[in-house]
Write an enzyme that holds these catalytic residues in place. Structure first.
Site, PDB file in Angstrom:
ATOM      1  CG  HIS A  33     149.969 125.435  24.373  1.00 50.22           C
ATOM      2  ND1 HIS A  33     150.575 124.231  24.609  1.00 50.22           N
ATOM      3  CD2 HIS A  33     149.104 125.230  23.350  1.00 50.22           C
ATOM      4  CE1 HIS A  33     150.100 123.335  23.751  1.00 50.22           C
ATOM      5  NE2 HIS A  33     149.202 123.913  22.978  1.00 50.22           N
ATOM      6  CD  GLU A  37     152.617 121.110  23.302  1.00 49.65           C
ATOM      7  OE1 GLU A  37     153.043 122.056  22.621  1.00 49.65           O
ATOM      8  OE2 GLU A  37     151.991 120.144  22.818  1.00 49.65           O
ATOM      9  CB  SER A  47     143.548 114.852  18.951  1.00 47.81           C
ATOM     10  OG  SER A  47     144.740 114.508  19.635  1.00 47.81           O
ATOM     11  N   GLY A 105     147.024 121.855  16.494  1.00 46.35           N
ATOM     12  CA  GLY A 105     148.475 121.724  16.497  1.00 46.35           C
ATOM     13  C   GLY A 105     148.950 120.915  15.309  1.00 46.35           C
ATOM     14  N   GLY A 106     149.225 119.634  15.550  1.00 51.47           N
ATOM     15  CA  GLY A 106     149.843 118.777  14.541  1.00 51.47           C
ATOM     16  C   GLY A 106     149.221 118.868  13.156  1.00 51.47           C
ATOM     17  CG  ASN A 123     150.380 125.887  18.697  1.00 51.31           C
ATOM     18  OD1 ASN A 123     151.470 126.346  18.361  1.00 51.31           O
ATOM     19  ND2 ASN A 123     150.185 125.321  19.884  1.00 51.31           N
ATOM     20  CD1 TRP A 124     151.179 125.884  11.944  1.00 47.25           C
ATOM     21  CD2 TRP A 124     152.733 127.175  10.983  1.00 47.25           C
ATOM     22  NE1 TRP A 124     150.674 126.325  10.743  1.00 47.25           N
ATOM     23  CE2 TRP A 124     151.612 127.125  10.130  1.00 47.25           C
ATOM     24  CE3 TRP A 124     153.841 127.940  10.579  1.00 47.25           C
ATOM     25  CZ2 TRP A 124     151.567 127.802   8.905  1.00 47.25           C
ATOM     26  CZ3 TRP A 124     153.794 128.617   9.367  1.00 47.25           C
ATOM     27  CH2 TRP A 124     152.667 128.535   8.541  1.00 47.25           C
ATOM     28  CE  LYS A 125     150.934 121.770  19.571  1.00 52.21           C
ATOM     29  NZ  LYS A 125     150.601 120.677  20.459  1.00 52.21           N
TER      30      LYS A 125
HETATM   31  P1  PGA Z   1     147.164 118.958  18.640  1.00 50.18           P
HETATM   32  O1  PGA Z   1     147.603 120.219  19.503  1.00 50.18           O
HETATM   33  O2  PGA Z   1     146.149 119.446  17.624  1.00 50.18           O
HETATM   34  O3  PGA Z   1     148.407 118.475  17.998  1.00 50.18           O
HETATM   35  O4  PGA Z   1     146.555 117.984  19.567  1.00 50.18           O
HETATM   36  C1  PGA Z   1     146.704 121.225  19.872  1.00 50.18           C
HETATM   37  C2  PGA Z   1     147.427 122.311  20.611  1.00 50.18           C
HETATM   38  O5  PGA Z   1     148.374 122.014  21.337  1.00 50.18           O
HETATM   39  O6  PGA Z   1     147.094 123.499  20.497  1.00 50.18           O
END
Ligand code: PGA
Length: 254
Positions: free
Chosen positions: A100, A102, A215, A236-237, A13-15
């Site tokens: 998600h 967020e 994470s 994500g990150g 997930n590149w957000k």
């Molecule tokens: P993160 O995000 O790996 O940066 O914790 C995961 C996600 O939101 O899918």
């Protein structure tokens, strides 16, 4: 290690981390590193809406799918700024994240809206990746299972799951997302087992693909994938940088 039909799911997930050029640069770098992707990895990338078409052009050739980070449930119309499931599908998406955290917490998306998004994705042939998870307060109040149950029930109750379509649920505890405070793998496994049982009750039959997110890094991915009911990870990150993503991919298979 646990897998689903012999495959581990590594979803990126590149957000909103990468702009158009950065997304295409990373997609091309991934394409040049395909030798590192073992056959038992099922990989999908969720770029920004602006770059997913061009990213898909590069990644589909190497067997990596693309997906939408969000969608709107009406097909077309006067909905300024929104993009429908059908539009994502036509642009080459195979998957769509729905619910998600967020979206739920920063943009106040409700369980009912998540349901509409999920139905809309299903109806046009996208495979939804339903994201669920509790906040730290809900966990501290011992309400994690209750919150996740409500998220699952609102999204899925009464649905006839289309034959042959993957049922993918990502357990992403809100307190673990983007914090470096990842959920202990055995705790994630306990929740995954719970989710599996809930899904059986809600959909009567189900053989879900269950992903953990929050994470995930190279140094913890293997521990997640060794759990019985964790078939993959949603990252994500660490997925938005070549080195950290390749480290996850390498540690996931060895
Ligand atoms: P993160 O995000 O790996 O940066 O914790 C995961 C996600 O939101 O899918």
């Amino acid at each position: 290690m646990s897998s689903k039909n012999g495959q581990f799911y590594l979803f990126a997930n590149w957000k909103m981390y990468l702009d158009f050029d950065e997304s295409n640069i990373l997609a091309n770098a991934l394409a040049q590193n395909t030798k590192k992707f073992s056959k038992n990895i099922k990989m999908a990338v969720f770029p920004s809406a602006l770059s997913l078409y061009s990213v898909g052009q590069v990644l589909n050739d190497i067997g990596v799918a693309v997906g939408a980070q969000n969608l709107y449930w009406v097909e077309k119309g006067g909905y300024t700024g929104e993009i429908s499931a059908q539009m994502y599908k036509a642009a080459g998406c195979q998957y769509a994240l729905v619910g998600h955290s967020e979206r739920r917490h920063l943009f106040k998306e409700t369980n009912d809206e998540v349901r509409k998004k999920l139905e809309s994705a299903l109806s046009c042939g996208l495979t939804p990746v339903l994201c669920v998870g509790e906040t730290d307060k809900q966990r501290a109040d011992n309400r994690a299972q209750e919150v996740v149950t409500e998220q699952l029930q609102t999204a899925l109750s009464g649905l006839a799951w289309p034959e042959g379509r993957e049922l993918i649920v990502a357990y992403e505890p809100v307190w673990a997302i983007g914090t470096g405070n990842n959920c202990i793998a055995s705790d994630a496994q306990t929740m995954h087992e719970f989710i599996k049982k809930e899904l059986e009750k809600i959909l009567f039959k189900s053989s879900p693909v269950l992903l953990y997110g929050g994470s995930v890094r190279g140094n913890n991915v293997a521990e997640y994938l060794s759990q019985t009911d964790i078939h993959g990870v949603l990252v994500g990150g660490a997925s938005a940088k070549l080195d950290s993503w390749l480290e996850i991919v390498e540690r996931a298979v060895f």
